[in-house]
Scaffold this motif. Structure first.
Motif, PDB file in Angstrom:
ATOM      1  N   THR A   1       0.831  -1.204   0.000  1.00  0.00           N
ATOM      2  CA  THR A   1       0.000   0.000   0.000  1.00  0.00           C
ATOM      3  C   THR A   1       0.864   1.251   0.000  1.00  0.00           C
ATOM      4  N   ILE A   2       1.889   1.255   0.855  1.00  0.00           N
ATOM      5  CA  ILE A   2       2.790   2.409   0.931  1.00  0.00           C
ATOM      6  C   ILE A   2       3.566   2.580  -0.377  1.00  0.00           C
ATOM      7  N   LYS A   3       4.075   1.475  -0.933  1.00  0.00           N
ATOM      8  CA  LYS A   3       4.836   1.571  -2.178  1.00  0.00           C
ATOM      9  C   LYS A   3       3.955   2.000  -3.347  1.00  0.00           C
ATOM     10  N   ALA A   4       2.712   1.500  -3.388  1.00  0.00           N
ATOM     11  CA  ALA A   4       1.817   1.892  -4.470  1.00  0.00           C
ATOM     12  C   ALA A   4       1.485   3.376  -4.398  1.00  0.00           C
ATOM     13  N   GLY A   5       1.267   3.881  -3.174  1.00  0.00           N
ATOM     14  CA  GLY A   5       0.999   5.311  -3.027  1.00  0.00           C
ATOM     15  C   GLY A   5       2.199   6.162  -3.401  1.00  0.00           C
ATOM     16  N   ASP A   6       3.399   5.636  -3.200  1.00  0.00           N
ATOM     17  CA  ASP A   6       4.621   6.384  -3.499  1.00  0.00           C
ATOM     18  C   ASP A   6       4.973   6.328  -4.987  1.00  0.00           C
TER      19      ASP A   6
END
Length: 573
Positions: free
Chosen positions: A159-164
């Protein structure tokens, strides 16, 4: 000035980039505020709907939104590492408030002993603190490797990587999250399908089998598994073998980190051959562990000693000496300390492979054993509460460390950055725990007096009051412990097949077994198809794209299910 949303940059060997600190002013303020939110969500949902949702995805999403605010230093929250610190704290506060604190103190309250709530709360705080400390000490060992599934951790990291990063990864994750959320609206356990894309195939196969047997045994075979103590016996047998396997891992002096001949860790000595060059550059090496066998052994022994100390304090403050003689009191302390450690390990191993916390079921096993041993009512209630305080926080910290491990893999030099990040995550978790303790201290009395108590605590108390109606309970559990032990033994410590079979039998969530097996079939078929297509194109590694896509789908399903669980708070208000 570097872009705060960029991944950890490379550096010259020996010059590690400083990891963001959990106590930085902006990060700390956001952490405390979201920890309050997580503790309240956990407290409300566990006392009304009986669930404790994983709020890590919520924390990550809120941190992302805050990072988009161009005001003062809030833009620093665009850093994935700071977002990871925040999600670690909010998930920790949620599970601490719901599982580790409120549920244990509800047991003496429902038993009509409100004067024991405060001693039980003190014991629960000790259990929570030791729980997290042990996991911090032994994470990424042979027993609890960072390369393990830890599904909720993968969901948070993706989730964090996709948002970044955005792009295709964000679209695939978002679509999977929508499917997970919608499926959960129709009462389907979508998290079960999600973890099937992420975990060990053999472990999850046994988990699915256990779920199906538990679902259909009453109607097809006309057998009440719980009444015959089948799930409890299988877990006892599998758990005992798992503990023996864990002891063997502790004694195996070849199980050192980094493969050094003398058991040294990665910074002390690099492995020979091809890995030596990588260590010289400080690059991430997936087959190198950061915790060796001696540290694993010390961590578990420290945990046992601390759990025994907590049991002594509960015995002294709870006044149970009046119900038990000197020998009985010593036996109770030993049983409570060992039960806390065993409970934490079994719950942690099951969560690592399947993403499910069989905490209620494992606590119930110790309750039944206490009844078999004839422990008086009040000491038994305190024993149950103490055991219940361990496990969920242990597993949750593992999920969060897994997320951080995935997010920090690109740093060079990797090892110092990984260890610094893990330390900051632990500090963030402690902040979340402190907030949860404060919220519970303030809120438990009005909640309980209003009749809002965790349903599982009511089950514990009802079982204590009813006692054992079947005098053959111990015989039945011993009988069913045999197949559980055999499955665990032949499956080996890396698969935990016996523990996962027992977890499925104990969890018994309708339709979850079908979703697990269907997802495993899709995973197998998609991997084979992708491999054939890649070989036709002469790709060097035909499994990478398939594994990445499946991880994104699984993470999205888990994230969507978690979002649905959190959204249920409107029913409780």
């Amino acid at each position: 000035m570097s872009n705060p949303s960029s991944p950890p940059p490379t550096a010259q060997p020996g010059r590690a980039r400083a990891h963001p600190g959990a106590l930085e002013p902006v990060t700390l303020v956001v952490t405390v505020l979201l920890s309050v939110l997580g503790a309240v969500i956990g407290l409300v949902l566990i006392t009304t709907l009986g669930i404790a949702p994983n709020t890590s995805v919520i924390g990550a999403l809120i941190a992302m939104l805050i990072g988009r605010v161009s005001f003062a230093a809030l833009s620093r929250m665009r850093d994935p590492q700071r977002q990871n610190l925040v999600q670690s704290a909010i998930s920790g506060s949620t599970f601490a408030a719901a599982n580790s604190l409120v549920t244990p103190i509800a047991v003496p309250f429902l038993l009509g002993k409100p004067n024991l709530v405060w001693p039980m709360l003190g014991g629960a705080v000790i259990g929570l603190a030791v729980d997290s400390w042990v996991l911090y000490r032994v994470f990424d060992s042979r027993l609890l490797p960072a390369t393990g599934a830890w599904p909720a951790g993968i969901a948070a990291a993706e989730t964090i990587k996709a948002g970044d990063e955005g792009g295709r990864k964000a679209k695939l994750l978002g679509l999977s999250a929508v499917v997970g959320f919608l499926g959960s609206l129709f009462k389907l356990p979508m998290s079960a399908a999600g973890v099937a894309f992420l975990g060990n195939i053999w472990a999850l196969l046994m988990f699915g089998v256990g779920l199906l047997v538990a679902q259909y045994a009453p109607t097809v075979l006309h057998v009440d598994l719980a009444a015959n103590y089948v799930p409890h016996g299988v877990m006892i047998g599998a758990g005992l073998v798992a503990l023996v396997q864990a002891v063997l891992l502790m004694r195996d002096r070849k199980g050192r980190a980094g493969g050094a001949a003398d058991g040294s860790t990665v910074p002390e000595r690099a492995a020979e051959g091809g890995r030596a060059a990588q260590h010289e550059q400080g690059a991430f090496t997936p087959d190198v562990r950061t915790v060796d066998a001696p540290r694993l052994r010390r961590g578990l022994l420290e945990g046992l000693a601390l759990f025994l100390t907590g049991a002594v304090l509960i015995a002294l403050t709870g006044g149970i000496a009046a119900d038990m003689g000197g020998a009985g009191l010593v036996g109770w302390v030993l049983l409570a300390g060992v039960a806390a450690l065993v409970h934490q390990l079994i719950v942690g191993l099951a969560a690592m492979h399947s993403g499910w916390f069989p905490a209620f079921a494992v606590t119930l096993i110790f309750l039944i054993l206490g009844l078999v041993l004839g422990i008086p009512m009040v000491p038994l209630a305190l024993l149950v509460g103490y055991a219940a305080s361990t496990g969920p926080a242990f597993a949750d910290v593992g999920f969060d460390f897994k997320a951080g491990w995935l997010l920090r893999k690109g740093a060079v030099p990797w090892h110092p950055y990984e260890m610094a990040g893990r330390r900051q995550q632990y500090i963030a978790q402690l902040v979340g725990f402190a907030v949860a303790i404060l919220v519970v201290v303030i809120a438990w009395k009005p909640f309980f007096e209003d009749g809002r108590v965790p349903p599982v605590a009511q089950v514990y108390v009802d079982t204590i009051k009813a006692g054992l109606s079947d005098s053959h309970a111990l015989t039945l559990m011993v009988l069913w412990a045999i197949p559980g032990a055999l499955v665990q033994f032949f499956g080996g410590s890396s698969r935990q097949m016996g523990v996962l079979l027992a977890t499925g039998l104990l969890v018994a969530t309708p339709q979850a077994g079908w979703l697990v097996l269907a997802a495993l079939a899709v995973r197998f078929g998609y991997s084979r198809w992708t491999a054939r297509r890649a070989r036709a194109a002469a790709a060097t590694d035909p499994r990478i794209d398939a594994d990445n896509d499946l991880a994104l789908v699984g993470a999205g399903l888990v994230a969507g299910s978690s979002l649905h669980d959190v959204s249920q708070i409107y029913k409780a208000l």
